[in-house]
Design a protein around this motif. Structure first.
Motif, PDB file in Angstrom:
ATOM      1  N   ALA A   3      -6.213   3.106  -3.038  1.00 10.30           N
ATOM      2  CA  ALA A   3      -5.448   1.869  -3.201  1.00 10.30           C
ATOM      3  C   ALA A   3      -5.845   1.172  -4.497  1.00 10.30           C
TER       4      ALA A   3
ATOM      5  N   LEU B 272       0.855  -1.197   0.000  1.00  8.19           N
ATOM      6  CA  LEU B 272       0.000   0.000   0.000  1.00  8.19           C
ATOM      7  C   LEU B 272       0.885   1.239   0.000  1.00  8.19           C
TER       8      LEU B 272
ATOM      9  N   LYS C 137      -2.437  -0.662   7.460  1.00  9.07           N
ATOM     10  CA  LYS C 137      -3.477  -1.055   6.512  1.00  9.07           C
ATOM     11  C   LYS C 137      -4.616  -1.787   7.232  1.00  9.07           C
TER      12      LYS C 137
END
Length: 362
Positions: free
Chosen positions: A270, A96, A249
């Motif tokens: 994302a 991410l 995350k």
């Protein structure tokens, strides 16, 4: 266009057609601005503040390339290359990892909007303007904000932070690595490990420091790291870099409430950045040309050996090399950072105070 208007006029009939002509024949109450009828004139200046910074010819050239669509496969390839470049400069393997369509301040808001929920305990190192703003944003979200206020010029020791962690039990700690408003370089070794002992995530602002002083996101246990394009990276303002650890995350994806901003909702971002292994769905129109320039800035960094970067900045002092426009080195604890520029050694704190007197605190 005119053919379409003619067809519409015939179809609408005389009465409606009269309305079309009337709407198209209003007088302009605001004349064309005289300033916009002149050629654009920009002075050629050497920029020596924290940012924005002068651009390398290759970055300038990237800004002059032709537009492509923000959902074209070629653009997705460029975005993937930017992600890899951010992973390199951050020294992280976080999936991410992405760029934000906005300045470093926008990346700060993206981090806080996605990590904090109303009622969360938020510990903030406020030793300059950026810690103060992080605290302000946290309050707007509804978090229980606990600022650790220091006079400009001070940094936070592990002992001070441990006291705050034990007392307030925060879910998130904010620190600024390079506080551009006061000139402090915050040490980071051991701080991530300390936070994790107290089940707290570590968020670090490296907007003014990335590329000028070392940072190792994974090795230093930093959970969320962000930076800006316009400072040591020598890219135009308007884009920023952001990365989340797996722990961060998980915090985002287990929220009980939606983030307060749709534009900065990390699940959507994302996806558009290809971080979730799902087909990309339109979220917003990314700044295509700015991303071209950011890609080239990151490419210039990737092409340089780390020791060459540091050695070049130390020897020339002039900077405007991708990683060394301002090479920050920490004095012993409690001292401001030192910058080498144009062959001389200048105390960042003294320089920054002088600049703020002339231009304001940014």
């Amino acid at each position: 266009m005119f053919r379409a208007l003619a067809r519409a006029t015939a179809a609408l009939g005389p009465q409606a057609a009269g309305r079309v002509r009337t709407m198209a024949s209003h007088q302009l109450l605001v004349p064309p601005p005289k300033a916009l009828l002149k050629p654009l004139s920009i002075p050629n200046r050497l920029l020596l503040g924290p940012g924005p910074s002068n651009l390398a010819p290759r970055v300038l050239a990237a800004g002059g390339l032709q537009m492509i669509g923000h959902m074209h496969k070629e653009m997705f390839q460029i975005m993937d290359e930017i992600k890899q470049g951010i992973q390199y400069v951050f020294q992280t393997k976080n999936p991410l990892t992405l760029a934000i369509s906005g300045s470093g301040h926008c990346a700060l808001e993206a981090a806080l909007f996605n990590l904090l929920e109303p009622g969360d305990s938020f510990l903030v190192g406020a030793n300059g303007i950026w810690g103060q703003r992080a605290a302000d944003i946290g309050e707007r979200i509804g978090a229980r904000v606990h600022p650790m206020i220091k006079d400009p010029g001070g940094h936070y020791t592990l002992q001070e932070l441990e006291e705050g962690l034990a007392r307030h039990k925060p879910v998130l700690l904010f620190l600024t690595q390079g506080e551009s408003s006061s000139g402090v370089l915050q040490p980071l070794d051991g701080y991530g490990e300390l936070c994790h002992r107290y089940n707290c995530l570590l968020l670090v602002d490296s907007v003014a420091s990335l590329g000028g002083t070392p940072i190792y996101m994974d090795q230093q246990g930093i959970d969320v790291l962000y930076s800006g394009s316009q400072k040591v990276l020598n890219s135009p303002p308007g884009t920023s870099l952001l990365s989340f650890s797996d722990k961060a995350k998980n915090k985002i994806y287990s929220r009980k409430t939606k983030p307060v901003s749709f534009y900065l909702d990390m699940k959507w971002l994302a996806n558009i950045w290809g971080c979730d292994d799902q087909p990309r769905i339109y979220h917003h129109t990314t700044p295509v040309i700015s991303l071209f320039s950011l890609r080239e800035s990151l490419a210039l960094i990737a092409e340089q050996d780390p020791e060459t970067r540091a050695g070049s900045a130390r020897s020339t002092g002039a900077g405007h090399t991708p990683w060394g426009r301002w090479l920050s080195q920490a004095y012993p604890a409690g001292h401001p950072a030192t910058h080498y520029h144009h062959g001389g050694c200048t105390c960042w704190l003294q320089l920054e105070r002088h600049r703020q007197l002339c231009h304001g605190p940014f």
